[in-house]
Design a protein around this motif. Structure first.
Motif, PDB file in Angstrom:
ATOM      1  N   LYS A   2       0.813  -1.213   0.000  1.00 33.83           N
ATOM      2  CA  LYS A   2       0.000   0.000   0.000  1.00 33.83           C
ATOM      3  C   LYS A   2       0.850   1.270   0.000  1.00 33.83           C
ATOM      4  N   GLU A   5       1.877   1.897  -3.546  1.00 32.50           N
ATOM      5  CA  GLU A   5       0.743   2.423  -4.304  1.00 32.50           C
ATOM      6  C   GLU A   5       0.557   3.909  -4.015  1.00 32.50           C
ATOM      7  N   LYS A   6       0.660   4.242  -2.740  1.00 35.25           N
ATOM      8  CA  LYS A   6       0.475   5.647  -2.346  1.00 35.25           C
ATOM      9  C   LYS A   6       1.529   6.538  -2.994  1.00 35.25           C
ATOM     10  N   VAL A  69      -8.868   2.722  -4.895  1.00 38.01           N
ATOM     11  CA  VAL A  69      -7.543   2.729  -5.535  1.00 38.01           C
ATOM     12  C   VAL A  69      -7.602   2.050  -6.896  1.00 38.01           C
ATOM     13  N   PHE A 134       0.080  -2.348 -10.396  1.00 39.79           N
ATOM     14  CA  PHE A 134      -0.710  -2.248  -9.171  1.00 39.79           C
ATOM     15  C   PHE A 134      -2.133  -2.773  -9.369  1.00 39.79           C
ATOM     16  N   ARG A 138      -3.616  -5.900  -7.226  1.00 35.42           N
ATOM     17  CA  ARG A 138      -4.888  -5.755  -6.491  1.00 35.42           C
ATOM     18  C   ARG A 138      -5.886  -6.813  -6.934  1.00 35.42           C
TER      19      ARG A 138
END
Length: 156
Positions: A2, A5-6, A69, A134, A138
């Motif tokens: 995460k 991703e951020k 996301v 990503f 996910r």
């Protein structure tokens, strides 16, 4: 994952806000290039800069404002694929003039102007590869959880 991703989302937003702002700013200038017809869309460069700049700012706003996301990554992937399609079409149509991806702002770069094209290609690749990676990770996690839940239900 995460945190990565951020950071990816933050970096993409920063790039989009910068490049989108530069394009919109360039569109309101009075450089002769802005009134010449662009090769792919057949309208003046001014309108291409304005449209793509607003699109980039809109995608950045969407990424900032959305909660999911997966949707953010899909939006970035769509934009990256659109930019790649534009590049492929320019190549296919044998448009020889260099892509002025940053509008008239490339004039500010002076002798570094020649690096604009490769840097923009790298950014498009970053958008596509990063968001696709990503998204894949996910969706893989979601499908693994779904499969695991199905296995648990059949055991009971």
């Amino acid at each position: 994952m995460k945190i990565y991703e951020k950071w990816f989302l933050v970096s993409v937003c920063m790039v989009l806000l910068l490049t989108g702002g530069i394009k919109v700013w360039s569109a309101v200038g009075d450089v002769p290039l802005l009134d010449r017809v662009e090769g792919v869309f057949g309208v003046a460069h001014r309108w291409v800069y304005l449209g793509s700049g607003l699109l980039e700012l809109g995608v950045a706003a969407g990424v900032i404002g959305m909660r999911k996301v997966t949707l953010k990554m899909g939006l970035i992937l769509s934009l990256g694929m659109s930019f790649a399609g534009y590049r492929v079409f320019r190549w296919w149509m044998e448009i020889s003039e260099p892509c002025s991806c940053l509008g008239t702002a490339t004039e500010w770069l002076g002798r570094f102007e020649r690096f604009t094209e490769p840097v923009m290609l790298l950014l498009v690749g970053y958008f596509i590869v990063g968001s696709a990676f990503f998204l894949f990770m996910r969706l893989r996690r979601i499908s693994t959880r779904t499969l695991d839940a199905g296995v648990e239900e059949t055991r009971e």
